[in-house]
Design an enzyme around this catalytic site. Structure first.
Site, PDB file in Angstrom:
ATOM      1  N   CYS A  38       7.807  -4.650  -4.415  1.00 60.49           N
ATOM      2  CA  CYS A  38       7.005  -4.390  -2.966  1.00 60.49           C
ATOM      3  C   CYS A  38       6.525  -3.061  -2.942  1.00 60.49           C
ATOM      4  CB  CYS A  38       8.021  -4.600  -1.995  1.00 60.49           C
ATOM      5  SG  CYS A  38       7.519  -4.471  -0.371  1.00 60.49           S
ATOM      6  N   PRO A  39       5.321  -2.681  -2.331  1.00 63.43           N
ATOM      7  CA  PRO A  39       4.360  -3.701  -1.742  1.00 63.43           C
ATOM      8  C   PRO A  39       3.340  -4.202  -2.722  1.00 63.43           C
ATOM      9  CG  PRO A  39       3.804  -1.322  -1.258  1.00 63.43           C
ATOM     10  CD  PRO A  39       5.212  -1.101  -2.300  1.00 63.43           C
TER      11      PRO A  39
END
Length: 100
Positions: A38-39
């Site tokens: 993430c992200p």
């Protein structure tokens, strides 16, 4: 049934469009973001959508559990459509259709 498919943290929006067809539906572009943290899966999806015309679709494959909420939030904030979703072989599959 695999471990991810039993994940109760899958948002209701994704449950509404959940189908193994997400893996086989025709798309204009596919992004393999598996093993990215993430992200990055969402960033790769956003980059792909920028390169598509309105009504074209991208399939994104991701393993990051954070992508579940990221993709839902992104769709709600930008008006993009999550057309399909499924969990397969310990990864998530999202199909997003560009709206604007």
């Amino acid at each position: 049934m695999n471990e991810l498919a039993q994940d109760s943290s899958i948002p209701s929006l994704l449950r509404e469009v959940e189908s193994n067809l997400a893996l086989s539906n025709t798309v204009d572009l596919e992004v393999d973001a598996r093993e990215l943290a993430c992200p990055l899966p969402l960033l790769k999806a956003r980059q792909a959508l920028r390169n598509l015309a309105v009504n074209q679709a991208v399939r994104v494959l991701a393993t990051d559990a954070g992508s579940l909420k990221d993709f839902v939030s992104y769709a709600q904030l930008t008006g993009q459509l999550i057309e399909g979703f499924c969990v397969q072989d310990n990864y998530y599959c999202f199909v997003l259709r560009k709206q604007s």
